[in-house]
Scaffold this active site. Structure first.
Site, mmCIF file in Angstrom:
data_model
loop_
_atom_site.group_PDB
_atom_site.id
_atom_site.type_symbol
_atom_site.label_atom_id
_atom_site.label_comp_id
_atom_site.label_asym_id
_atom_site.label_seq_id
_atom_site.Cartn_x
_atom_site.Cartn_y
_atom_site.Cartn_z
ATOM 1 C CB CYS A 119 40.835 79.818 124.492
ATOM 2 S SG CYS A 119 42.225 80.404 123.483
ATOM 3 C CG HIS A 219 43.263 80.149 128.586
ATOM 4 N ND1 HIS A 219 42.992 78.825 128.295
ATOM 5 C CD2 HIS A 219 43.664 80.709 127.413
ATOM 6 C CE1 HIS A 219 43.236 78.593 127.018
ATOM 7 N NE2 HIS A 219 43.644 79.724 126.462
ATOM 8 C CD GLU A 221 42.014 77.556 131.407
ATOM 9 O OE1 GLU A 221 42.832 77.380 130.482
ATOM 10 O OE2 GLU A 221 41.017 78.313 131.308
#
Length: 246
Positions: A119, A219, A221
């Site tokens: 990002c 993202h 994660e």
């Protein structure tokens, strides 16, 4: 992971933290923070996550102790770094974070460290390489499908470029979690765009020459089940560690 005799040595992956006012217990103090799911993803992918302090400076001796680097998400990059006036929709800026992370990126590249940029991380890499950013995507696109809700993500599908590293890792199409109101405008020399959203937004870029450098606008994660990108970084970091120590 790297094998040393019968021992499996996990590569050390550095992740920059940032200063935020945080409340815990009886305390309400400036704190070095990073969402826990970054650490979980590194662990699941086979690496050892190490939090890098937000001291405002980057040091070569710190980079020397790492096998890989994740440039994490967060605040907007100061548009002065790519010669643009601030847009009215620009988010809060963090000069201390810009100072340390631009230098951290330069040191990591000089050392040949594998890098995954997430990002803000992709945006930082693009600016560091000489590119520019769209400061507020909704003004250009007429929708906010990349922004997500406050504290949440918007699901999107991105199409990868055939034969790119991202395509090799994640396949021709990827379901992703987005939370960004900025994106790459002019892509820097030395980078190639390797994934796009349906509206044309660049969602991934990579450096075809030199050490492993992959940046994604989404993202990874945020998805506990998909470790592919982080595992690719960890594998590159294991190779880097082995070659460095040989």
């Amino acid at each position: 992971m790297v094998s040393s005799g019968s021992e499996q040595i996990r590569p050390v992956i550095g992740l920059p933290t940032y200063l935020e006012q945080a409340r815990f217990g009886a305390w309400d103090v400036p704190s070095a923070v990073l969402p826990h799911n970054y650490l979980q993803l590194v662990e699941r992918a086979g690496g050892i996550p190490v939090l890098l302090p937000p001291t405002g400076v980057a040091r070569a001796e710190l980079v020397d102790r790492l096998d890989g680097l994740v440039l994490t998400g967060g605040a907007d990059v100061d548009p002065a770094r790519y010669g643009a006036p601030p847009d009215a929709a620009l988010g809060p800026l963090r000069a201390d974070r810009d100072d340390s992370e631009f230098e951290l990126l330069a040191l990591a590249r000089a050392a040949g460290l594998p890098i995954l940029a997430i990002c803000r991380g992709l945006q930082l890499v693009n600016v560091a390489f000489g590119g520019t950013l769209i400061q507020h995507l909704p003004d250009l696109l007429g929708h906010d499908d990349h922004s997500g809700t406050p504290g949440g993500f918007h699901p999107n599908r991105v199409t990868t470029v055939p034969d790119s590293l991202v395509a090799t890792i994640a396949g021709p199409e990827v379901k992703v979690n987005c939370h960004h109101h900025q994106a790459v405008a002019i892509l820097a020399d030395g980078l190639v765009a390797t994934a796009h959203a349906s509206d044309g937004t660049i969602e991934a870029a990579e450096a075809p020459d030199g050490p492993f450098l992959v940046g994604v606008q989404w993202h990874p994660e945020a998805d506990a089940t998909d470790t592919r990108l982080m595992r690719a970084l960890v594998q590159a970091a294991a190779t880097y560690r082995k070659e460095r120590n040989s």
